[in-house]
Every structure is written in C-alpha cells, then in structure tokens.
Design a protein around this motif. Structure first.
Motif, PDB file in Angstrom:
ATOM      1  N   VAL A 180      -5.885  41.931  33.216  1.00 25.64           N
ATOM      2  CA  VAL A 180      -6.295  41.152  32.042  1.00 25.64           C
ATOM      3  C   VAL A 180      -5.181  41.142  31.005  1.00 25.64           C
ATOM      4  N   ALA A 181      -4.504  42.272  30.830  1.00 23.26           N
ATOM      5  CA  ALA A 181      -3.419  42.338  29.853  1.00 23.26           C
ATOM      6  C   ALA A 181      -2.266  41.417  30.233  1.00 23.26           C
ATOM      7  N   MET A 182      -2.100  41.155  31.521  1.00 23.42           N
ATOM      8  CA  MET A 182      -1.002  40.305  31.996  1.00 23.42           C
ATOM      9  C   MET A 182      -1.302  38.814  31.823  1.00 23.42           C
ATOM     10  N   LEU A 183      -2.574  38.453  31.661  1.00 23.26           N
ATOM     11  CA  LEU A 183      -2.943  37.035  31.645  1.00 23.26           C
ATOM     12  C   LEU A 183      -2.294  36.260  30.510  1.00 23.26           C
ATOM     13  N   SER A 184      -2.030  36.938  29.385  1.00 21.07           N
ATOM     14  CA  SER A 184      -1.439  36.231  28.249  1.00 21.07           C
ATOM     15  C   SER A 184       0.023  35.879  28.484  1.00 21.07           C
ATOM     16  N   ARG A 185       0.588  36.314  29.622  1.00 19.66           N
ATOM     17  CA  ARG A 185       2.011  36.065  29.892  1.00 19.66           C
ATOM     18  C   ARG A 185       2.225  35.226  31.146  1.00 19.66           C
ATOM     19  N   ILE A 186       1.243  34.443  31.529  1.00 20.95           N
ATOM     20  CA  ILE A 186       1.398  33.590  32.708  1.00 20.95           C
ATOM     21  C   ILE A 186       1.356  32.129  32.283  1.00 20.95           C
ATOM     22  N   ASP A 187       1.868  31.252  33.179  1.00 17.71           N
ATOM     23  CA  ASP A 187       1.909  29.817  32.883  1.00 17.71           C
ATOM     24  C   ASP A 187       0.936  29.023  33.743  1.00 17.71           C
ATOM     25  N   ALA A 188       0.628  29.515  34.913  1.00 14.85           N
ATOM     26  CA  ALA A 188      -0.333  28.844  35.797  1.00 14.85           C
ATOM     27  C   ALA A 188      -1.003  29.917  36.643  1.00 14.85           C
ATOM     28  N   SER A 189      -2.142  29.554  37.223  1.00  9.66           N
ATOM     29  CA  SER A 189      -2.893  30.557  37.964  1.00  9.66           C
ATOM     30  C   SER A 189      -3.474  29.979  39.243  1.00  9.66           C
ATOM     31  N   LEU A 190      -3.390  30.772  40.315  1.00  6.07           N
ATOM     32  CA  LEU A 190      -4.110  30.481  41.546  1.00  6.07           C
ATOM     33  C   LEU A 190      -5.306  31.432  41.584  1.00  6.07           C
ATOM     34  N   VAL A 191      -6.503  30.882  41.356  1.00  8.67           N
ATOM     35  CA  VAL A 191      -7.714  31.691  41.385  1.00  8.67           C
ATOM     36  C   VAL A 191      -8.177  31.765  42.834  1.00  8.67           C
ATOM     37  N   VAL A 192      -8.073  32.952  43.421  1.00  6.31           N
ATOM     38  CA  VAL A 192      -8.353  33.122  44.842  1.00  6.31           C
ATOM     39  C   VAL A 192      -9.783  33.628  45.024  1.00  6.31           C
ATOM     40  N   THR A 193     -10.570  32.873  45.791  1.00  4.77           N
ATOM     41  CA  THR A 193     -11.922  33.293  46.143  1.00  4.77           C
ATOM     42  C   THR A 193     -12.042  33.275  47.668  1.00  4.77           C
ATOM     43  N   SER A 194     -13.162  33.711  48.179  1.00  6.78           N
ATOM     44  CA  SER A 194     -13.345  33.789  49.630  1.00  6.78           C
ATOM     45  C   SER A 194     -14.442  32.821  50.065  1.00  6.78           C
ATOM     46  N   ALA A 195     -14.193  32.161  51.199  1.00  7.47           N
ATOM     47  CA  ALA A 195     -15.209  31.260  51.744  1.00  7.47           C
ATOM     48  C   ALA A 195     -16.446  32.034  52.181  1.00  7.47           C
ATOM     49  N   LEU A 196     -16.288  33.341  52.384  1.00  9.52           N
ATOM     50  CA  LEU A 196     -17.418  34.156  52.832  1.00  9.52           C
ATOM     51  C   LEU A 196     -18.344  34.535  51.671  1.00  9.52           C
ATOM     52  N   SER A 197     -17.819  34.532  50.453  1.00 12.32           N
ATOM     53  CA  SER A 197     -18.656  34.780  49.261  1.00 12.32           C
ATOM     54  C   SER A 197     -18.150  33.864  48.159  1.00 12.32           C
ATOM     55  N   PRO A 198     -18.423  32.577  48.306  1.00 13.29           N
ATOM     56  CA  PRO A 198     -17.753  31.570  47.476  1.00 13.29           C
ATOM     57  C   PRO A 198     -18.208  31.563  46.019  1.00 13.29           C
ATOM     58  N   MET A 199     -17.242  31.751  45.117  1.00  9.82           N
ATOM     59  CA  MET A 199     -17.418  31.558  43.688  1.00  9.82           C
ATOM     60  C   MET A 199     -18.692  32.216  43.172  1.00  9.82           C
ATOM     61  N   ALA A 200     -18.727  33.555  43.273  1.00 10.79           N
ATOM     62  CA  ALA A 200     -19.854  34.309  42.735  1.00 10.79           C
ATOM     63  C   ALA A 200     -19.858  34.209  41.211  1.00 10.79           C
ATOM     64  N   GLN A 201     -20.960  34.588  40.605  1.00 16.40           N
ATOM     65  CA  GLN A 201     -21.078  34.499  39.151  1.00 16.40           C
ATOM     66  C   GLN A 201     -20.009  35.346  38.467  1.00 16.40           C
ATOM     67  N   SER A 202     -19.690  36.487  39.043  1.00 14.56           N
ATOM     68  CA  SER A 202     -18.651  37.342  38.462  1.00 14.56           C
ATOM     69  C   SER A 202     -17.305  36.619  38.446  1.00 14.56           C
ATOM     70  N   GLU A 203     -17.068  35.764  39.467  1.00 14.32           N
ATOM     71  CA  GLU A 203     -15.812  35.008  39.500  1.00 14.32           C
ATOM     72  C   GLU A 203     -15.818  33.903  38.456  1.00 14.32           C
ATOM     73  N   LEU A 204     -16.966  33.302  38.216  1.00 17.11           N
ATOM     74  CA  LEU A 204     -17.066  32.311  37.143  1.00 17.11           C
ATOM     75  C   LEU A 204     -16.813  32.969  35.790  1.00 17.11           C
TER      76      LEU A 204
END
Length: 653
Positions: A180-204
């Motif tokens: 989380v501390a590193m997020l303020s220093r990035i320019d773009a993001s690849l949000v990686v999720t799994s097809a086996l547990s797609p986009m759980a509420q915690s990921e949202l």
C-alpha cells in the motif's frame, strides 16, 4: 501548417502539444516542490516526503507499472511471463515477501536495498533465498530488505519502464502495508485476479484503495489462470468480471484473460501459437501501446493525482493549524491571566503572612504565659492534696528531721514531675510554633519556585512541595534557658526554716507531749487535742510549701523564660522571612513582566506562523484546483484514440 525553410510543409500541432506538455510538467513539478515546503509549514512531514518522492519520480523519468492483487493470484508468474524467463520466485504457497523492481539491464543481476541503508549485489539465481518466505531463513533475510532491484535485458523495460512485483495483499499485515505504501509511487497498474475466484469483494475493495493513487485510465484488469476454465465459459466470465470492476472504476475497464503459466512455457519453447492462446501477447501489445503512446502523459497524470491528494491533505491540516493557532492564542491569554493571578496571590499572601507574624507571636506568648502562670495553682493543689494524705504519727511529731524527710519523700517528686511536665509542654509548644512558622515560610518559597518554573508554554508538574522545616537550626540554644528551669525547681525543710522552728516549739512543749503520750488512753478529749496538733502540723507544711512554691517560681520566672526564648526565635525567623518575602515580591513582579514579554513574543511568532499557514492554505487550494484541471485534460488525452503526444523523450526533465 508551416514551412520548415526547406520548402517542406509540416504540421505544427505535435510540436505545440509537446511544448504545452512540457509547460504542464514544469508547473506540476513546481507545485510539488512548493507543496513539499508548505506541508512542512503545517508540520506534515509525511505529506512533504510523499511530494518529494513524486517529484523525484518525475525527474527520474521512469514509468512504473505495478502488479498488484491478493496473494496467490499468480503475480510473480505473470512477471516471469512478461520477462520470458523464470526470474521471480513463485510457489503454490504465498512466496513474495519484498517489493521487487525489474529494470532494464544488459547483464542480469539483482541489487538488494537493505533497510539499514546498505546495498548488496547478488546473482539472479540466488534471488529466492532473499526475497521470499519459502523458508525461515529466506523470510528472515527478506525482513531486512526494503526493495530488490532486478536488472534484466527485457524489451518491456526499455525506455525507462520499471515493472514492480509486489507482495500479495491480505497475506500478512506487514507485507500488505509495504504494498500500500508503494502505490503512491506507481504510474500504472496491472490488477491480477484469478479465474478460479474472480473479482472477490476484497479485490473490489482493494481497487477502491488503488484508485486513491492511480486513475482508472491507467488500470489493467488481468484475469489469470483462464486456461483452467472451460473455453465456452471464458468470455462470459471475463464480461462478468468487467461489470464488477466497472462498479468501482465508474468506467468500462480493460480486461485481459490470460494464462501466465502457458505464456511462460510458450516463450521458453518459442511457441508462438501457445503464446497467442495464452492471452499474454494481447496484454503485452496493449501495455506496450499504452507505454509508447501515453507513458509521458500517464506519468504526469499520476504526478497530478498525487499533487491533488497531497494538496487536499495540506489544506485540511492548514485549516486545523489555523484553528490550533487561535486556540493557542486563547490558551495563552487564559494561562497568562492564571499565572499573573497566582503570582499576585503569592505576593499578597507573603505580605499578609509577614504582617501577621507579630500577632501570631503575641498569641503564642499569651498561651505559653497563661500555662506558666497556671502551674503555681496546680503545684499548690498537688501539695495540699499530698500533705493532707500524710499520717503524722507520734514518731514523726517528736522527730522533726524524720518528719521533714517524709514530707520531701511523699510530696516533692509529684511537684517536680508536674513542673517538668509544664516545662516540657512549653518547650514542645515553642518547637511546634517554630515549625509552623517555618513550614508556612517554606510553603511560600516553594510556591514561588514552582511558579518560576512555569511559563506560557511550560507547566511544572505536580504541586509545590515545601521543604521540611529545619526547626533545630531555628531554635538553636534559645530554649535551653527554659529547660534549665527544671534544675532550679527545688526547696527543702531544714531546721533553720520558720516551719521547723514553729513545729519544733509545738511538739516539744511539755503539755503537748503529755497529751500525745496519753493518746493510747480512751479519752476522746485527748484524741481531739492530738488531732488538732496533727492538723496544725499539716497546715504548717501546706503554708510553708505553698510559700516555697511561690518563691521558687518567682525566682525561676518560667513565663519570662518562655517569652524571652520565643522572642529570640521569632527574631531569627522574622529576619529570614523578611528576606524571603522581599525576594517573593521582587521575583513575582519580574516574572509577571517576563510573562508579558513572552506573550508578545509568542504573539509575533504565531502571527508569522499564521501568515505562513494562510499562504500555504491559499496555494494548496489553488494547486488542488490546478491539479484537478490538469488531470481531466490528461485523462482525455489518454482516452482519445489518437496519440496523445508526439514520440519525443520526456526524461530530460
């Protein structure tokens, strides 16, 4: 359209866009620099450091793409697929324990940035022994690493692009905090999720947090392990994930279904067909297009996102700082009034105490004198009672020396004991009076010292505690004359006294002797005469002893001794008290003046501070508006279908 001088006509728009971009870049950098200083004005060092980090990131010209997601979504495997080699350690259990930054390098190696400021270079092959928690030893080493920088000759990281592999969110609190501390220093993001547990509420929820640092136009949704889903269900799955992500992103997201495992295998075996089927080739094309086309704009957009968030934070704290300054001013006024009142009260109490000292001494002398005067009556009462109880038999009547000795033996100890008790009580009262006076003086002095230890910004702990009075030093030898009175309290009954002569005449007359000699006869008249003789003897002793008591006490003058001793003690205390009270009056006046000077100095300092805070507040409010405006402009540039800017280097900033 324009002529370049050679007769060729060129489109001037790309150059104009580039100049405009550079101007916005400079303005953003200037605002970040100013915001860093203003954040420190309102004591927000953390915000200042974040602004400086983003400014340094702008100056470095790197474009940072982070792989983020919950643990065991295949982030490290995806990083390896993008690199085309098994560089990042991956395992079926959560593996990554550090922030791993991939940069371009001709010779593969890894550099470990340790938390103590040291650096260590290791071979790529040894990476798993330092950045994972696959063993207790590697986990312990990972704790000491702030970041691992991995140099590798990958096309993805050409042109100053950096790939960030982060620990899984939700695995351990410490690693989640690092990500989380590193997020303020990035320019773009690849949000990686799994097809086996797609986009759980915690990921949202994680994406909501991500949006605080990265605009939705710079977020790629990557659905890994798609090869484990039936081919007929894949499209529907991806559409469902896109819809769930859109509820958070508030726009149509970029969703890519991939198999990182197949992509890595394809690259290792140079299998173009498998690479295409893995979906990673499409992701790489989209990512490369985005980097080539929009990285400069995205980097500037990220800087303005940071600027807007930090400016809002400084505005909030500046408003709080202004309120705090006003509260401090009111608190200063109240505290100054309180301290002045306490100092005035102390000075007044000291003067009152000193002026009442004579009254207290007089009262003490009156009480002590009355007790000393009352001793004569008490002694006479004891003497009368003791003599009345004596049995003057024939042997004592006929022998004056024995009679005198009996009276001394039976009467004198009680009189001496009573006199000693009165003297000791007077000594004790004088000691207590001295102790009370000294304690009162020490209390005034302690109050002064306690108040002198305070000012408008400093408060002394606890309450003033007076020192224990040194009574023995104050009394000295003054009471010796009182106690020596005991030694002088003495009187006798020898034959030369009037009592001895009178009684001797009575008891030696022949008539009395005859009457006394017939005492055993049963004659009431004779017994009455004998009783009268004994009564006469008692009365004589009572009269003689009372006279001796009065004469002895007159010579001793106990009341005068106590009065003289108290005056001597009071004289020493008064001299000490006068010095202390003079000091209290002088120091309280000086302290009140010093407090008022301090108040003026604080007013000036706080006025200057309030002015700096006000200036910072106005700037940050304007900077927040400017950053928001630039963000919207840059967002539209990324969203447009045409290249946002001409392909010119922006890393020269």
């Amino acid at each position: 359209m324009g002529d370049d001088g050679s007769g060729r006509v060129q489109d001037a728009q790309p150059h104009a866009d580039y100049v405009a971009f550079q101007a916005e870049l400079i303005r953003t950098a200037a605002d970040l620099s100013r915001l860093s200083a203003d954040a420190r004005v309102v004591d927000q060092t953390e915000l200042a450091e974040k602004a400086e980090e983003r400014l340094e990131h702008l100056a470095r010209g790197a474009f940072v793409v982070a792989l983020v997601g919950e643990f065991k979504r295949g982030k490290s495997t995806l990083a390896n697929a993008l690199l085309g080699a098994e560089i990042m350690p991956a395992d079926i259990a959560p593996a990554t324990a550090t922030i791993n930054r991939v940069v371009y390098g001709r010779e593969p190696h890894a550099r470990l940035l340790l938390r103590d400021g040291r650096t260590e270079t290791i071979a790529i092959e040894a990476l798993a022994n330092h950045v994972t928690k696959l063993s207790d030893a590697s986990a312990a080493r990972a704790e000491a690493i702030a970041e691992a920088i991995i140099a590798y000759p990958t096309r993805l990281c050409l042109n100053n692009v950096e790939l960030l592999d982060t620990p899984g969110l939700g695995d351990e609190a410490a690693m989640t905090e690092r990500t989380v501390a590193m997020l303020s220093r990035i320019d773009a993001s690849l949000v990686v999720t799994s097809a086996l547990s797609p986009m759980a509420q915690s990921e949202l929820n994680m994406m909501v947090q991500l949006l605080h640092h990265v605009d939705e136009t710079r977020i790629f949704i990557v659905v890994n392990q798609l090869d484990l889903i039936d081919e007929g269900d894949r499209q529907r799955l991806l559409e469902g994930i896109g819809k769930r992500a859109a509820t958070v992103l508030k726009s149509t997201p970029r969703v890519y279904g991939i198999s990182a495992r197949e992509a890595l295998l394809a690259k290792q075996n140079k299998d173009a067909g498998l690479l295409a089927r893995s979906g990673v080739a499409a992701l790489e094309d989209a990512l490369e297009t985005f980097i080539v086309r929009d990285s400069g704009v995205a980097r500037l957009q990220a800087a303005n996102e940071t600027l807007e968030v930090l400016a809002a934070g400084v505005v909030e704290h500046a408003a709080a700082a202004q309120a705090k300054i006003e509260q401090q001013e009111q608190a200063d006024i109240a505290r100054l009034a309180s301290l002045e009142s306490a100092l005035d009260g102390l000075s007044r109490d000291a003067r009152t105490w000193l002026s009442d000292a004579a009254k207290r001494l007089s009262h003490f002398q009156e009480v002590a004198g009355a007790e000393a005067e009352a001793v004569q009556s008490a002694l006479r009462s004891i003497a009368d009672s003791k003599v009345s109880s004596l049995d003057f038999s024939e042997s004592y009547i006929n022998d004056p020396d024995s009679r005198h000795a009996m009276v001394r033996r039976e009467v004198h100890p009680s009189l001496t004991a009573k006199f000693e008790a009165v003297v000791n009580a007077g000594h004790k009262r004088a000691t207590e009076w001295t102790s009370e006076e000294l304690l009162a003086l020490n209390t005034l002095t302690a109050r002064l010292d306690w108040l002198l230890a305070q000012d408008l910004t400093r408060e002394a702990p606890g309450d003033p505690t007076p020192a224990a009075p040194d009574v023995s030093a104050a009394i000295g030898a003054s009471l010796d004359n009182v106690t020596s009175a005991i030694e002088r309290f003495d009187f006798g009954y020898d034959g030369e006294t009037h009592l001895s002569s009178a009684l001797g005449q009575i008891v030696t007359s022949s008539t009395v002797r005859e009457i006394w000699g017939m005492f055993s006869k049963d004659d009431s008249a004779l017994r009455n005469q004998a009783s009268e003789v004994a009564s006469t003897v008692r009365s004589g002793y009572k009269s003689h002893i009372n006279g001796m008591i009065g004469g002895t006490l007159s010579v001793i003058d106990l009341s005068g001794r106590i009065k003289t001793a108290s005056i001597e003690i009071a004289r020493g205390i008064s001299a000490k008290a006068q010095i202390a009270v003079d000091r209290i009056e002088a120091m309280t006046k000086e302290r009140i003046w010093a407090l008022r000077v301090q108040r003026e100095q604080l007013n000036g300092s706080r006025a200057r501070g309030a002015e700096r805070v006000s200036v910072a507040l106005k700037f940050c409010e304007a900077a927040r508006v400017s950053a928001s405006r630039r963000r919207e402009t840059l967002r539209s540039m990324i969203s447009s279908s045409t290249p946002a800017l001409p392909e010119r280097p922006f890393s020269s900033f």
